[in-house]
Design an enzyme around this catalytic site. Structure first.
Site, PDB file in Angstrom:
ATOM      1  N   GLU A 153       0.770  -1.108   0.019  1.00 31.41           N
ATOM      2  CA  GLU A 153       0.019  -0.141  -0.120  1.00 31.41           C
ATOM      3  C   GLU A 153       0.817   1.276   0.073  1.00 31.41           C
ATOM      4  O   GLU A 153       1.885   1.443   0.768  1.00 31.41           O
ATOM      5  CB  GLU A 153      -0.918  -0.042   1.183  1.00 31.41           C
ATOM      6  CG  GLU A 153      -1.874   1.089   1.219  1.00 31.41           C
ATOM      7  CD  GLU A 153      -2.532   1.434   2.569  1.00 31.41           C
ATOM      8  OE1 GLU A 153      -3.821   1.655   2.491  1.00 31.41           O
ATOM      9  OE2 GLU A 153      -1.773   1.493   3.656  1.00 31.41           O
ATOM     10  N   GLU A 168      -5.660  13.769  13.573  1.00 25.59           N
ATOM     11  CA  GLU A 168      -6.970  13.463  13.935  1.00 25.59           C
ATOM     12  C   GLU A 168      -6.941  11.953  14.376  1.00 25.59           C
ATOM     13  O   GLU A 168      -7.687  11.518  15.206  1.00 25.59           O
ATOM     14  CB  GLU A 168      -7.809  13.422  12.417  1.00 25.59           C
ATOM     15  CG  GLU A 168      -8.927  13.028  12.198  1.00 25.59           C
ATOM     16  CD  GLU A 168      -9.294  11.571  11.872  1.00 25.59           C
ATOM     17  OE1 GLU A 168     -10.211  11.267  11.808  1.00 25.59           O
ATOM     18  OE2 GLU A 168      -8.243  10.830  11.577  1.00 25.59           O
TER      19      GLU A 168
END
Length: 246
Positions: A153, A168
């Protein structure tokens, strides 16, 4: 006899598990090398480096098995290899949005890389404001007795996108409960501000590049005919200063 068979079986399983994890490590090393080559090429040829940082990570066996349980896939290596596509991961942090697409294009164009998934969360941000470009690529890994195709990925994002995503994640991790709507709205607003900053800096970057091209065009000169020795001297100086070749 049964005890011996059990030990042999355990040894075989251990070898296969080791090979399984090593294949992803090798894929990670291979992909990191490819990205570092692109980074060096930009430094030497284009006199500009769009890549700010490269981070890589390999999921632990515990993390892999937890994800297998969540996805409810079979506990076989082949099933895990097919289902869990982010065992090996690379994050590339860029200066500008245009750099993201340029780097993803160069990775896509490499002949031994196959694109499995391509998700553009920059043009289509997630509802919470998250932005990034995600790619699942497959590359060949050559081991002593086999060739394997391994998925990696790749996340490509700007510094502002990475800053927002990191904070976040920490907020969600520390809160450990359902986030209040007011806080969700503030996070979304912060993501919009980060996106605005990216667009603003991109515009400034393009204007400066335009000015630089104009100045270079004014300063361009042609070496006089028959000055081959001057050209050679310029080349030698470049090789020494930029590449360390004497």
């Amino acid at each position: 006899m049964e005890k011996t068979l059990d030990l042999n079986n355990l040894k075989a399983i251990k070898i296969e598990l080791t090979r399984f994890m090593m294949a992803y490590k090798f894929a990670l090393d291979e992909m990191t090398t490819k990205i570092n080559i692109l980074k060096d090429e930009f430094n030497y040829i284009h006199d500009y480096n769009p890549i700010e940082h490269i981070n890589s990570r390999l999921k632990s066996p515990e993390s892999i098995f937890r994800k297998v349980q969540r996805k409810q896939c079979d506990f076989t290596l082949e099933s895990i290899k097919t289902t869990i596509k982010d065992i090996a991961g690379i994050r590339i942090t860029c200066s500008f949005i245009s750099d993201i697409y340029e780097i993803s294009g160069m990775i896509t164009n490499q002949k031994d890389i196959r694109i499995i998934e391509y998700k553009d969360y920059i043009k289509n941000p997630k509802p919470n404001g998250y932005q990034s470009l995600h790619m699942i690529v497959e590359i060949p890994i050559f081991m002593s007795d086999r060739e394997e195709q391994i998925m990696v990925e790749i996340q490509i994002r700007t510094i502002a996108m990475d800053f927002w995503a990191s904070l976040e994640h920490k907020i969600y991790y520390k809160y450990n409960k359902e986030i209040p709507q007011k806080m969700l709205d503030e996070l979304k607003e912060s993501a919009d501000m980060a996106a605005h900053l990216d667009r603003k800096m991109e515009g400034i970057h393009k204007e400066i590049a335009k000015m630089k091209r104009a100045e270079e065009a004014e300063d361009t000169f042609i070496l006089p005919f028959g000055s081959g020795s001057n050209k050679l001297k310029l080349l030698e100086t470049f090789m020494e200063n930029q590449l360390g070749i004497k």
